[in-house]
Write a protein that holds these residues in place. Structure first.
Motif, mmCIF file in Angstrom:
data_model
loop_
_atom_site.group_PDB
_atom_site.id
_atom_site.type_symbol
_atom_site.label_atom_id
_atom_site.label_comp_id
_atom_site.label_asym_id
_atom_site.label_seq_id
_atom_site.Cartn_x
_atom_site.Cartn_y
_atom_site.Cartn_z
ATOM 1 N N VAL A 29 0.844 -0.941 0.090
ATOM 2 C CA VAL A 29 0.135 -0.022 -0.187
ATOM 3 C C VAL A 29 1.097 1.559 -0.035
ATOM 4 N N PHE A 30 0.602 2.131 -1.154
ATOM 5 C CA PHE A 30 1.337 3.628 -0.493
ATOM 6 C C PHE A 30 0.636 4.563 -1.442
ATOM 7 N N ARG A 31 1.239 5.924 -1.298
ATOM 8 C CA ARG A 31 0.799 7.051 -2.553
ATOM 9 C C ARG A 31 1.297 7.352 -3.460
ATOM 10 N N ILE A 32 0.085 7.999 -4.322
ATOM 11 C CA ILE A 32 0.633 8.226 -5.353
ATOM 12 C C ILE A 32 0.143 9.809 -5.637
ATOM 13 N N GLY A 33 0.448 10.342 -5.791
ATOM 14 C CA GLY A 33 0.108 11.839 -6.227
ATOM 15 C C GLY A 33 0.602 12.129 -8.185
ATOM 16 N N GLY A 34 -0.053 13.259 -8.019
ATOM 17 C CA GLY A 34 0.326 13.749 -9.373
ATOM 18 C C GLY A 34 -0.769 14.983 -9.851
ATOM 19 N N LEU A 35 -1.320 14.850 -11.379
ATOM 20 C CA LEU A 35 -2.342 15.848 -11.542
ATOM 21 C C LEU A 35 -3.242 14.883 -12.626
ATOM 22 N N VAL A 36 -4.524 14.637 -12.297
ATOM 23 C CA VAL A 36 -4.927 13.981 -12.892
ATOM 24 C C VAL A 36 -5.060 14.149 -14.820
ATOM 25 N N GLU A 37 -4.903 13.438 -15.323
ATOM 26 C CA GLU A 37 -4.622 14.048 -16.915
ATOM 27 C C GLU A 37 -5.854 14.104 -17.910
ATOM 28 N N GLU A 38 -5.796 15.379 -18.122
ATOM 29 C CA GLU A 38 -6.920 15.947 -18.678
ATOM 30 C C GLU A 38 -7.249 15.187 -19.879
ATOM 31 N N GLY A 39 -8.949 14.299 -19.989
ATOM 32 C CA GLY A 39 -9.479 13.886 -21.207
ATOM 33 C C GLY A 39 -9.307 12.611 -20.350
ATOM 34 N N SER A 40 -8.970 12.107 -20.057
ATOM 35 C CA SER A 40 -8.213 10.531 -19.381
ATOM 36 C C SER A 40 -10.122 9.882 -18.110
ATOM 37 N N LEU A 41 -10.737 10.981 -18.066
ATOM 38 C CA LEU A 41 -11.725 10.694 -16.826
ATOM 39 C C LEU A 41 -12.973 9.876 -17.440
ATOM 40 N N GLU A 46 -19.987 2.791 -9.087
ATOM 41 C CA GLU A 46 -19.130 3.859 -9.043
ATOM 42 C C GLU A 46 -17.882 3.522 -8.703
ATOM 43 N N THR A 47 -17.909 2.641 -10.702
ATOM 44 C CA THR A 47 -16.199 2.556 -10.599
ATOM 45 C C THR A 47 -15.838 3.652 -11.899
ATOM 46 N N ILE A 48 -14.387 5.119 -11.066
ATOM 47 C CA ILE A 48 -13.954 5.746 -11.693
ATOM 48 C C ILE A 48 -12.817 5.525 -12.559
ATOM 49 N N ARG A 49 -12.033 5.740 -13.048
ATOM 50 C CA ARG A 49 -10.930 5.030 -13.859
ATOM 51 C C ARG A 49 -10.878 6.613 -14.315
ATOM 52 N N PHE A 50 -9.242 6.721 -14.507
ATOM 53 C CA PHE A 50 -8.223 8.344 -15.062
ATOM 54 C C PHE A 50 -7.155 7.716 -14.817
ATOM 55 N N ASN A 51 -6.172 8.922 -15.598
ATOM 56 C CA ASN A 51 -4.668 8.591 -15.338
ATOM 57 C C ASN A 51 -4.560 9.739 -14.847
ATOM 58 N N VAL A 52 -2.710 9.509 -13.627
ATOM 59 C CA VAL A 52 -2.224 10.148 -13.347
ATOM 60 C C VAL A 52 -1.281 11.144 -13.655
ATOM 61 N N THR A 53 -0.358 11.709 -13.828
ATOM 62 C CA THR A 53 0.603 12.229 -14.641
ATOM 63 C C THR A 53 1.597 13.456 -13.477
ATOM 64 N N ASP A 54 2.894 13.256 -14.254
ATOM 65 C CA ASP A 54 3.342 13.926 -13.767
ATOM 66 C C ASP A 54 4.183 14.662 -14.402
ATOM 67 N N GLY A 55 3.979 14.280 -15.399
ATOM 68 C CA GLY A 55 4.557 15.285 -16.556
ATOM 69 C C GLY A 55 5.658 14.017 -17.609
ATOM 70 N N GLY A 56 6.137 13.331 -16.407
ATOM 71 C CA GLY A 56 7.000 11.985 -17.000
ATOM 72 C C GLY A 56 6.615 11.106 -17.333
#
Length: 149
Positions: free
Chosen positions: A56-68, A74-84
């Motif tokens: 178990v860990f924490r991830i963080g970044g920006l929610v990628e535009e157009g990925s939500l 209630e299941t949601i999918r999206f991408n998280v990015t840090d630009g790299g």
């Protein structure tokens, strides 16, 4: 003379008992917290060195535009990015009110078969706040912009 020796022996026993109690309590606290300490990883770190599925860990970044994508139920999918790097995320539950694309987020969960399965999602709580770890990860990838710029 025997009385002084008895007091000294009793003092040594008390100190030894206190030391043992300290070691035992420290071990118990560490054991109790082993699941409560979640290490933070940026999407780039997750892609470079994928964690074990049971970690178990924490991830963080920006929610990628157009990925939500809101799926069935209630299941949601999206991408998280840090630009790299980009990491796909699934989450079952109600998202925070401030959760949206191109905004900071932190999720807690596991990385299973190339997808971060989130147990909890947190979003920024005002215009200027983003968790320090997320800001640092975004700055490292050169995509962070100061608020208001």
């Amino acid at each position: 003379m025997a009385l002084k020796s008895l007091k000294k022996q009793r003092r040594i026993q008390v100190i030894a008992l206190a030391a043992v109690a300290l070691v035992v309590s420290t071990a118990l606290i560490g054991y109790a917290m082993r699941d409560g300490i979640n290490f933070f990883r940026s999407p780039s770190q997750v892609v470079e060195e994928p964690p074990q599925p049971n970690e178990v860990f924490r991830i963080g970044g920006l929610v990628e535009e157009g990925s939500l994508v809101r799926g069935d139920g209630e299941t949601i999918r999206f991408n998280v990015t840090d630009g790299g790097a980009v990491v796909p995320v699934t989450y079952t539950g109600v998202l925070p009110d401030l959760f949206e694309e191109n905004q900071g987020m932190v999720g807690t969960g596991r990385y299973v078969d190339g997808v971060f399965v989130a147990q909890e999602i947190l979003a920024r709580h005002d215009e200027t706040y983003m968790p320090k770890e997320v800001v640092d990860a975004l700055k490292e990838q050169g995509v962070y912009q100061e608020p208001g710029s």
